[in-house]
Design a protein around this motif. Structure first.
Motif, short mmCIF file in Angstrom:
data_model
loop_
_atom_site.label_atom_id
_atom_site.label_comp_id
_atom_site.label_asym_id
_atom_site.label_seq_id
_atom_site.Cartn_x
_atom_site.Cartn_y
_atom_site.Cartn_z
N GLU A 1 0.53 5.14 0.82
CA GLU A 1 -0.28 5.90 1.44
C GLU A 1 -0.70 7.08 0.56
O GLU A 1 -1.64 8.02 0.70
N ALA B 1 0.68 -1.14 -0.13
CA ALA B 1 -0.01 0.10 0.05
C ALA B 1 0.94 1.11 -0.16
O ALA B 1 1.75 1.51 0.84
N GLU C 1 -1.64 6.84 -2.50
CA GLU C 1 -2.53 6.72 -3.53
C GLU C 1 -3.57 5.96 -2.98
O GLU C 1 -3.93 4.85 -2.85
N THR C 2 -4.53 6.96 -2.45
CA THR C 2 -5.89 6.54 -1.89
C THR C 2 -6.82 6.10 -2.99
O THR C 2 -7.15 7.11 -3.72
N THR D 1 -7.80 -3.80 -6.53
CA THR D 1 -7.68 -3.46 -4.87
C THR D 1 -8.76 -4.40 -4.12
O THR D 1 -9.96 -4.49 -4.77
N THR E 1 -12.07 6.35 0.20
CA THR E 1 -12.13 7.07 1.77
C THR E 1 -13.59 7.14 2.11
O THR E 1 -14.34 7.51 1.23
N TYR F 1 -6.09 2.00 0.09
CA TYR F 1 -5.03 2.28 -0.87
C TYR F 1 -5.19 1.53 -1.87
O TYR F 1 -5.38 0.34 -2.10
N LYS F 2 -4.56 2.07 -3.04
CA LYS F 2 -4.55 1.33 -4.33
C LYS F 2 -3.73 0.21 -4.40
O LYS F 2 -2.42 0.16 -3.73
N ASP G 1 -9.59 4.50 5.24
CA ASP G 1 -9.24 4.57 3.49
C ASP G 1 -8.59 3.15 3.19
O ASP G 1 -8.11 2.56 3.98
#
Length: 578
Positions: free
Chosen positions: A313, A311, A315-316, A521, A319, A352-353, A350
Motif C-alpha cells: 500500500e 500489493a 507503492e501506489t 500492474t 490513484t 498498487y504496484k 487506488d
C-alpha cells in the motif's frame, strides 16, 4: 415410441475448390420429448454444423452430406427424414416444428424492422392468422419471456434493446409457433452471468411447460450442469462421449471431457496454474483406471504454482479520485445537454504496484468506460487520474502520447483490434516504430520474434495475417503487441470472455506467467466473477457507474458484503445441481 429426433451416422464435408474438408464424422444421437440434451466442445468441434445440418441451413455447396440420416417425429408415431426433404416441406417445418436460437441475436434480428413486427411475421407465416391476432400473441409472448413493458418492446428496434432483451426476443420468436424441438446454439455466450442465469431458467421453464425437446449447444460444462439431462461431447467432428449429466460430472471417461471439466477457474485456487485440455490428452494410454482421480491431469511438465506480487500500500501506481464520465442523453433545440447518462459517477480507488485489480460488473455498469477513461481514450467529465505521480488529465496531448508506452490496453475482440491488411509481425512492430524505440528493422523483427515466443507462438507466424489464426491465438498476438512497449500498467478489457474454457485457461496462465516475469500492474475487467477471483489480488465490483464493493479477492468472493455481489456470485454456472 419413436424418438423426437434421431441422427444416424451423419457425416458432413465442405468442398473448397477441389479439397474435401471433413466437418462431421459419422455421429449418431437421439433427443427425446421433454429432454434437454447438451452438445459440448470447443470451437471447431462441429457443434454448430450439427445444429445447422438438422435444419438444412448449411449452404450446399460447399456443404455436402456423404452419409447419414436425420429423422424427426413430432407426434411419436410417424417420422420424416430431414436431410433429403424437399425445400418447400423443410420450410414448413423450420420455425413451426423446429426452432433455433442463435448465439448473437443482433445478427439474427433485422435492424430495419421493429422487434414486434419480426415475431408477428413468424406467427402470420406459420399460423395463418390476421395482423391483430398475431400482434396480441406477440405481446403475450413478450410477457411470457419476462420482457419489461411488452407493448413498448413491440415498437422498439433491436439496437434499442440490451443484449439480454434481444435474446429474449429471439426466444419469443423461437417459441411463437409452439415447436416440438428447440435448438439453442450458444445462446448465452456473450451475456453477463446474471442475464445468462435468467435466460437458462427461462428456457428450462418453457421446456417444462411445453414438453418440447431441446438441443443446447455450448462450450461451457458449467452451463451443462445447470440445464441438461444428458450430454454429448464432441471433438474434431466426432462424438467422444455420451452420458447423463450426473454420470459425466462424476465419472467422465474420455480425457478430453476430463480436460473440459477441470480447466474452469471456479475449481482452482488463485495462482494455481490452470490445467488445459492438452494436459489430459497427453495422459499415458496404459494408465490404469482408479489410480488417478478423474479430474487430475498429467502435470509432469506443468510449471510450479504462480504467486502474485503482493500489493504494497506504500507503492501506489494509480490513484483515481471522483472520476465521472457523463454522456448527454437529451439535448435542447440549440444542442445544449438537458440530461446525462452517468456511465461512471464519482468513482475513487487506488491501484498498487505489481497487483492485479479485478473490475467486475454487468454490461452497462461502466467498467469498460472506466478502463478507457483511465487511458484517456474517453475524456472524463471531471475528476483526477494520477499515474506514477503524473495527473493524466492535466498534461498535454504530446506528453500523454509519450506516456502511452507505459500504459497499454488489451481489447475484448482481438480480431477487430488488428488491421486485417497487415501481417501480425507488422502489427506488433508498429508501436515500436511509432515510439522510435528501435530504428533498425532487423532488430525490430528479432524483437517481434522474441515476443511471439514469449506468448507461445512461433516466430515463423509473423508473416501471416490475422484471419489465419484462431481466436485464442489472436488474443495472444494482441497481448504480445501490448507488451512490445514493456509497459508498467496493462488494462485487460474482457480479454477472455469470448474464448472456449480451455483456451481461456491457456490465456489466463499466460497472463499470470508474463505478469510474474515482467512485473507489470493489471486492471482485469470481466463480467465473470469466477475468472476475476482466480486472477486478481483485489476485486472492485461496479454497478450503475458506482463502486458497489472493493476488497481482497477472497473476501469479496467468499464473504461479500453487498447483496449485488452475492447475486453475481450465485449466478456463476457450476455444479450445484449435480
Amino acid at each position: 415410441m419413436i424418438p423426437l429426433l434421431s441422427v444416424q451416422n451423419l457425416s458432413v464435408d465442405f468442398k473448397v475448390e477441389s479439397v474435401i474438408i471433413p466437418a462431421i464424422k459419422n455421429i449418431s444421437f437421439e433427443v427425446e420429448r421433454g429432454e434437454i440434451v447438451a452438445v459440448v466442445g470447443e470451437s471447431g468441434s462441429g457443434k454448430s454444423v450439427t445444429a445447422l445440418s438438422i435444419l438444412k441451413l448449411l449452404p450446399s455447396p460447399p456443404a455436402i452430406y456423404p452419409a447419414g440420416k436425420i429423422f424427426f417425429s413430432p407426434d411419436g408415431t410417424t417420422e420424416v427424414e430431414l436431410l433429403h426433404l424437399p425445400v418447400k416441406q423443410m420450410r414448413s417445418i423450420r420455425g413451426k416444428e423446429i426452432s433455433i436460437i442463435f448465439q448473437e441475436p443482433m445478427t439474427s434480428l433485422n435492424p430495419v424492422f421493429t422487434c414486434g413486427h419480426q415475431v408477428q411475421e413468424t406467427i402470420m407465416l406459420h399460423e395463418k392468422c390476421g395482423v391483430k391476432e398475431a400482434r396480441e400473441r406477440t405481446i403475450a409472448l413478450f410477457e411470457k419471456v419476462k420482457l419489461p413493458s411488452p407493448s413498448s418492446i413491440y415498437e422498439r428496434y433491436p439496437h434499442q434493446l440490451s443484449g439480454g432483451q434481444k435474446q429474449r426476443v429471439m426466444i419469443a420468436m423461437a417459441m411463437s409457433c409452439n415447436p416440438s424441438f428447440l435448438i439453442c446454439d450458444e445462446p448465452t455466450t456473450a451475456l453477463d452471468v446474471t442475464v445468462q442465469k435468467t435466460i437458462l431458467e427461462l428456457i428450462k421453464e418453457l421446456q417444462l411447460e411445453t414438453g418440447m425437446g431441446v438441443l443446447f449447444i455450448t462450450h461451457d460444462l458449467g452451463l451443462v450442469a445447470e440445464i441438461a439431462d444428458r450430454c454429448i461431447v464432441m471433438l474434431k467432428g466426432e462424438i467422444v462421449e455420451q452420458a447423463t449429466t450426473k454420470e459425466l460430472f462424476e465419472r467422465a471417461k474420455h480425457p478430453y471431457t476430463k480436460g473440459l471439466l477441470a480447466c474452469r477457474p471456479v475449481l482452482h485456487e488463485k495462482g494455481e496454474p490452470l490445467p488445459t485440455v492438452a494436459d489430459f490428452m497427453e495422459e499415458p494410454h496404459n494408465s490404469q483406471p482408479g489410480i488417478q482421480n478423474s479430474l487430475t491431469p498429467n502435470t509432469s511438465s506443468k510449471p510450479e504454482k504462480l504467486t502474485s506480487v503482493m500489493a504494497n500500500e506504500c507503492e501506489t501506481l494509480l490513484t483515481v479520485k471522483d472520476l465521472s464520465v457523463w454522456f448527454p442523453s437529451r439535448k435542447s433545440f440549440f444542442g445544449k445537454a438537458r440530461d446525462y447518462i452517468k456511465a461512471v459517477d464519482e468513482v475513487s480507488f487506488d491501484v498498487y504496484k505489481g497487483e492485479t485489480l479485478g473490475l467486475v460488473g454487468e454490461s452497462g455498469c461502466g467498467k469498460t468506460t472506466l478502463g478507457r477513461a483511465i487511458l484517456r481514450l474517453i475524456e472524463p467529465t471531471h475528476g483526477s487520474i494520477v499515474f506514477n505521480g503524473i495527473d493524466l488529465l492535466r498534461i498535454s496531448r504530446e506528453k500523454l502520447r509519450l506516456l502511452r508506452k507505459d500504459i497499454q490496453l488489451v481489447f475484448q475482440d482481438p480480431y477487430s483490434s488488428l488491421n486485417p491488411r497487415i501481417t501480425i509481425g507488422e502489427a506488433i512492430a508498429e508501436p515500436l516504430s511509432i515510439h522510435h524505440l528501435e530504428k533498425s528493422k532487423t532488430k525490430r523483427r528479432a524483437l517481434v520474434g522474441d515476443l511471439l515466443e514469449k506468448v507461445n507462438l512461433n516466430q515463423e507466424m509473423m508473416n501471416r495475417y490475422p484471419h489465419e489464426f484462431s481466436g485464442g491465438q489472436r488474443q495472444r498476438i494482441v497481448i504480445a503487441r501490448a507488451l512490445a512497449m514493456n509497459p508498467s500498467f496493462v488494462v485487460f478489457d474482457e480479454s477472455v470472455s469470448a474464448l472456449d474454457v480451455s483456451v481461456q485457461a491457456q490465456v489466463l496462465n499466460l497472463i499470470s506467467e508474463l505478469k510474474n516475469e515482467l512485473g507489470f500492474t493489471v486492471i482485469f475487467i470481466s463480467h465473470d466473477l469466477s475468472v476475476v477471483h482466480y486472477v486478481s489480488d483485489r476485486i472492485m465490483v461496479m454497478r450503475q457507474g458506482k463502486i458497489e464493493e472493493i476488497g481482497e479477492a477472497g473476501q469479496v468472493y467468499h464473504r461479500p458484503n453487498s447483496p449485488y455481489t452475492k447475486k453475481l456470485i450465485s449466478s456463476i454456472p457450476g455444479v450445484r445441481k449435480i
